[in-house]
Write an enzyme that holds these catalytic residues in place. Structure first.
Site, mmCIF file in Angstrom:
data_model
loop_
_atom_site.group_PDB
_atom_site.id
_atom_site.type_symbol
_atom_site.label_atom_id
_atom_site.label_comp_id
_atom_site.label_asym_id
_atom_site.label_seq_id
_atom_site.Cartn_x
_atom_site.Cartn_y
_atom_site.Cartn_z
ATOM 1 N N ASP A 13 -43.247 20.292 13.586
ATOM 2 C CA ASP A 13 -42.130 20.614 12.705
ATOM 3 C C ASP A 13 -40.902 20.862 13.571
ATOM 4 O O ASP A 13 -40.948 21.658 14.514
ATOM 5 C CB ASP A 13 -42.420 21.876 11.881
ATOM 6 C CG ASP A 13 -43.401 21.604 10.753
ATOM 7 O OD1 ASP A 13 -43.718 20.423 10.527
ATOM 8 O OD2 ASP A 13 -43.843 22.564 10.100
ATOM 9 N N ASP A 132 -48.176 13.771 -0.822
ATOM 10 C CA ASP A 132 -48.730 15.125 -0.871
ATOM 11 C C ASP A 132 -49.548 15.243 -2.145
ATOM 12 O O ASP A 132 -48.994 15.215 -3.248
ATOM 13 C CB ASP A 132 -47.605 16.165 -0.861
ATOM 14 C CG ASP A 132 -46.872 16.201 0.474
ATOM 15 O OD1 ASP A 132 -47.453 15.746 1.476
ATOM 16 O OD2 ASP A 132 -45.723 16.684 0.517
#
Length: 252
Positions: A13, A132
């Site tokens: 990230d 997702d």
């Protein structure tokens, strides 16, 4: 080496040009520096690297392009960048900076033609669609906005649609398993993988080497994970040696 070798992909990230969620390597001078972290993974046997740009503000979007430019010069494995990619221009800039693939998520749901346009302009091999997935009473649905919004779209039909629209790979995350370290959702991964002719990257739930073996046996072409690699719980070269003992083809 044949093209069927399974791939191991650490995911980082990146926020405002810095790696967040801590990376804990003994020989890392600055765990927040994407170039430092990328070099370590490059040298430790990762097959690819994935950056997820979680920068909230649009005015800082230029930072990820700079990060890619700096990292790409040090990296000899493919780099995929995802997060906030909404326009053809976003893809152009990232590819020009040296990234190999881009991952699109919410933008693909909001404008499915974006997949066709991107694949046509840059080639399917550059375009990853991130899905997702979360289990609901009605089956597996596609969620967007970081897993907060249920689109009510069926995961299996959507994965088929994005393949038909030209994406070259699917990054499939189980929102139910993400962060749990309880193993991948192998039913989900297996069902999507068996229905498609493009590679599927499994994500969400990796906690030990056996979990990664199991997702490969279920049909995943690649396994993506974050904390188990970042905190040194699993070393990639050890993982690959283990997978070899399980008769799973990997690049050593």
């Amino acid at each position: 080496m044949n093209n069927f070798a399974k791939r191991i992909i650490p995911c980082l990230d990146v926020n405002n040009g810095r790696v967040v969620k801590g990376v804990n390597f003994v020989n890392l001078i600055d765990a927040g520096d994407p170039v430092e972290v990328a070099k370590i993974y490059n040298d430790s046997g990762a097959d690819e690297l994935c950056f997820l740009d979680i920068t909230a503000s649009f005015e800082n979007r230029d930072t990820i392009v700079e990060v890619v430019r700096n990292v790409a010069s040090e990296l000899f494995i493919p780099l995929t960048v995802g997060g906030g990619i909404r326009k053809i221009d976003d893809i152009s800039r990232l590819l020009e900076a040296g990234c190999d693939k881009v991952s699109i998520n919410s933008a693909a749901i909001k404008n499915p033609n974006f997949i066709d346009e991107a694949a046509k302009k840059f080639g399917s091999q550059c375009i990853v669609v991130a899905i997702d997935a979360k289990k609901t009473d009605q089956g597996y649905h596609v969620f967007i906005n970081g897993g907060r919004v249920d689109t009510k779209i069926d995961v299996f039909s959507w994965s088929k649609e994005v393949e038909n629209r030209g994406c070259g790979e699917i990054l499939l995350t189980s929102m139910d398993r993400d962060g749990t370290k309880s193993g991948f959702d192998n039913y989900l991964t297996g069902k999507v993988s068996k229905s498609l002719g493009i590679p599927v990257i499994a994500s969400g739930g990796a906690g030990c080497m056996e979990h990664i073996r199991d997702t490969f046996l279920a049909g995943a072409d690649a396994a993506l994970a974050a904390s188990i690699f970042h905190f040194g719980e699993i070393k990639i070269d050890d993982l690959k040696r283990y997978l070899r003992t399980q008769n799973i083809e990997v690049r050593l």
